[in-house]
Design a protein around this motif. Structure first.
Motif, PDB file in Angstrom:
ATOM      1  N   THR A   1       0.848  -1.192   0.000  1.00 59.61           N
ATOM      2  CA  THR A   1       0.000   0.000   0.000  1.00 59.61           C
ATOM      3  C   THR A   1       0.884   1.242   0.000  1.00 59.61           C
ATOM      4  O   THR A   1       1.815   1.349   0.786  1.00 59.61           O
ATOM      5  CB  THR A   1      -0.909   0.015   1.237  1.00 59.61           C
ATOM      6  N   PHE A   2       0.559   2.166  -0.881  1.00 59.32           N
ATOM      7  CA  PHE A   2       1.377   3.361  -1.075  1.00 59.32           C
ATOM      8  C   PHE A   2       0.794   4.568  -0.347  1.00 59.32           C
ATOM      9  O   PHE A   2      -0.430   4.766  -0.320  1.00 59.32           O
ATOM     10  CB  PHE A   2       1.455   3.700  -2.565  1.00 59.32           C
ATOM     11  N   GLY A   3       1.682   5.417   0.183  1.00 59.59           N
ATOM     12  CA  GLY A   3       1.291   6.748   0.581  1.00 59.59           C
ATOM     13  C   GLY A   3       1.198   7.621  -0.663  1.00 59.59           C
ATOM     14  O   GLY A   3       1.594   7.206  -1.766  1.00 59.59           O
ATOM     15  N   ARG A   4       0.685   8.830  -0.522  1.00 58.87           N
ATOM     16  CA  ARG A   4       0.520   9.701  -1.688  1.00 58.87           C
ATOM     17  C   ARG A   4       1.819  10.347  -2.122  1.00 58.87           C
ATOM     18  O   ARG A   4       1.902  10.955  -3.176  1.00 58.87           O
ATOM     19  CB  ARG A   4      -0.534  10.770  -1.427  1.00 58.87           C
ATOM     20  N   GLY A   5       2.876  10.212  -1.318  1.00 61.91           N
ATOM     21  CA  GLY A   5       4.174  10.734  -1.710  1.00 61.91           C
ATOM     22  C   GLY A   5       4.470  12.099  -1.125  1.00 61.91           C
ATOM     23  O   GLY A   5       3.560  12.885  -0.846  1.00 61.91           O
ATOM     24  N   THR A   6       5.772  12.356  -0.951  1.00 64.61           N
ATOM     25  CA  THR A   6       6.262  13.653  -0.494  1.00 64.61           C
ATOM     26  C   THR A   6       7.147  14.232  -1.582  1.00 64.61           C
ATOM     27  O   THR A   6       8.098  13.573  -2.021  1.00 64.61           O
ATOM     28  CB  THR A   6       7.068  13.525   0.807  1.00 64.61           C
ATOM     29  N   SER A   7       6.833  15.442  -2.012  1.00 63.75           N
ATOM     30  CA  SER A   7       7.603  16.082  -3.079  1.00 63.75           C
ATOM     31  C   SER A   7       8.796  16.828  -2.494  1.00 63.75           C
ATOM     32  O   SER A   7       8.653  17.602  -1.546  1.00 63.75           O
ATOM     33  CB  SER A   7       6.699  17.063  -3.833  1.00 63.75           C
ATOM     34  N   LEU A   8       9.969  16.575  -3.054  1.00 63.46           N
ATOM     35  CA  LEU A   8      11.196  17.261  -2.650  1.00 63.46           C
ATOM     36  C   LEU A   8      11.730  18.066  -3.822  1.00 63.46           C
ATOM     37  O   LEU A   8      11.892  17.533  -4.922  1.00 63.46           O
ATOM     38  CB  LEU A   8      12.254  16.258  -2.194  1.00 63.46           C
ATOM     39  N   ILE A   9      12.014  19.328  -3.566  1.00 64.22           N
ATOM     40  CA  ILE A   9      12.642  20.188  -4.566  1.00 64.22           C
ATOM     41  C   ILE A   9      13.938  20.705  -3.959  1.00 64.22           C
ATOM     42  O   ILE A   9      13.920  21.379  -2.922  1.00 64.22           O
ATOM     43  CB  ILE A   9      11.730  21.370  -4.948  1.00 64.22           C
ATOM     44  N   VAL A  10      15.049  20.368  -4.589  1.00 63.90           N
ATOM     45  CA  VAL A  10      16.356  20.852  -4.145  1.00 63.90           C
ATOM     46  C   VAL A  10      16.784  21.946  -5.116  1.00 63.90           C
ATOM     47  O   VAL A  10      16.859  21.720  -6.326  1.00 63.90           O
ATOM     48  CB  VAL A  10      17.394  19.721  -4.114  1.00 63.90           C
ATOM     49  N   HIS A  11      17.074  23.141  -4.574  1.00 60.36           N
ATOM     50  CA  HIS A  11      17.435  24.260  -5.453  1.00 60.36           C
ATOM     51  C   HIS A  11      18.885  24.680  -5.219  1.00 60.36           C
ATOM     52  O   HIS A  11      19.447  24.432  -4.148  1.00 60.36           O
ATOM     53  CB  HIS A  11      16.463  25.424  -5.251  1.00 60.36           C
ATOM     54  N   PRO A  12      19.488  25.331  -6.232  1.00 59.09           N
ATOM     55  CA  PRO A  12      20.911  25.732  -6.117  1.00 59.09           C
ATOM     56  C   PRO A  12      21.116  26.763  -5.014  1.00 59.09           C
ATOM     57  O   PRO A  12      20.217  27.533  -4.711  1.00 59.09           O
ATOM     58  CB  PRO A  12      21.223  26.338  -7.490  1.00 59.09           C
TER      59      PRO A  12
END
Lengths: 111, 114
Positions: A100-111
């Motif tokens: 069973t999956f969670g909906r996910g966590t979005s990660l944005i890495v910026h310079p």
């Protein structure tokens, strides 16, 4: 309450930062735990399994807390290429193994 | 190379039409799964199969059908009864049995209903 819950984010961090995600699960009989990475419009790919003793793979550390029913993922020294969605997967049994999956966590890495 | 192949990658259909998505694996895995993913959402289980000639409904089976006549193949039919079929469909396999192993995914099929 959803069976597997994650904060959707996004987590917006600079390169080199340390970031941590949690994932909670409701079924105390859950037996297996994984973190998957999904890039935009692609299929998920296994990042790492999560063991009771915790495990580490380079910059990534995963831990399981059965008492509080959550798993965590720690990313150290974030890279631009770490930008993705991180999916928590919990395996439950109903006579069969059902991931069973969670909906996910979005990660944005910026310079 | 071992893996899972899904086809087609992109599919357009008119309302009221059935469509079948193909999923083939050469990993010798017993267990196969179909998931649906909507934008900004996680994966939701449609159907799964632990062994040939047997399959079970997942959390959102209404409007879908499957078959498992061969170990390698687990096609999904999206019927006209599925009210909102536009989505990204992912097929996966795992070793199966009592082992709770890694899921291997195909590249997905993106269905759009016009």
């Amino acid at each position: 309450r959803k069976e597997v819950e994650q904060d959707p984010g996004p987590f917006n961090v600079p390169e080199g930062a340390t970031v941590a995600f949690n994932c909670t699960y409701s079924n105390s009989a859950s037996q297996s735990f994984f973190w998957y990475r999904q890039d935009c419009r692609k299929e998920p790919k296994l990042l790492m399994s999560v063991y009771s003793s915790g495990n580490e793979d380079g910059r990534f550390t995963a831990q399981l807390n059965r008492a509080s029913q959550y798993i965590s993922l720690l990313i150290r020294d974030s890279k631009l290429s770490d930008s993705a969605t991180y999916l928590c997967v919990v395996g439950r049994r109903g006579g069969s193994y059902i991931p069973t999956f969670g909906r996910g966590t979005s990660l944005i890495v910026h310079p | 190379d071992g893996g899972i192949t899904q086809s087609p990658k992109y599919l357009f259909r008119k309302e009221g039409q059935n469509v079948t998505l193909s999923c083939e694996q050469n990993l010798n895995h017993d267990a196969m799964y179909w998931y649906r993913q909507d934008p900004g959402q996680g994966l939701r289980l449609i159907y799964y199969s632990q062994i040939v000639n047997d399959f079970q409904k997942g959390d959102i089976a209404e409007g879908y059908s499957v078959s498992r006549e061969k170990k390698e193949s687990f096609p999904l039919t999206v019927t006209s009864a599925q009210k909102n079929p536009t989505a990204f469909y992912l097929c996966a396999s795992s070793i199966g049995g009592t082992r709770t192993g890694e899921l291997f995914f195909g590249e997905g099929s993106r269905l759009t209903v016009l």
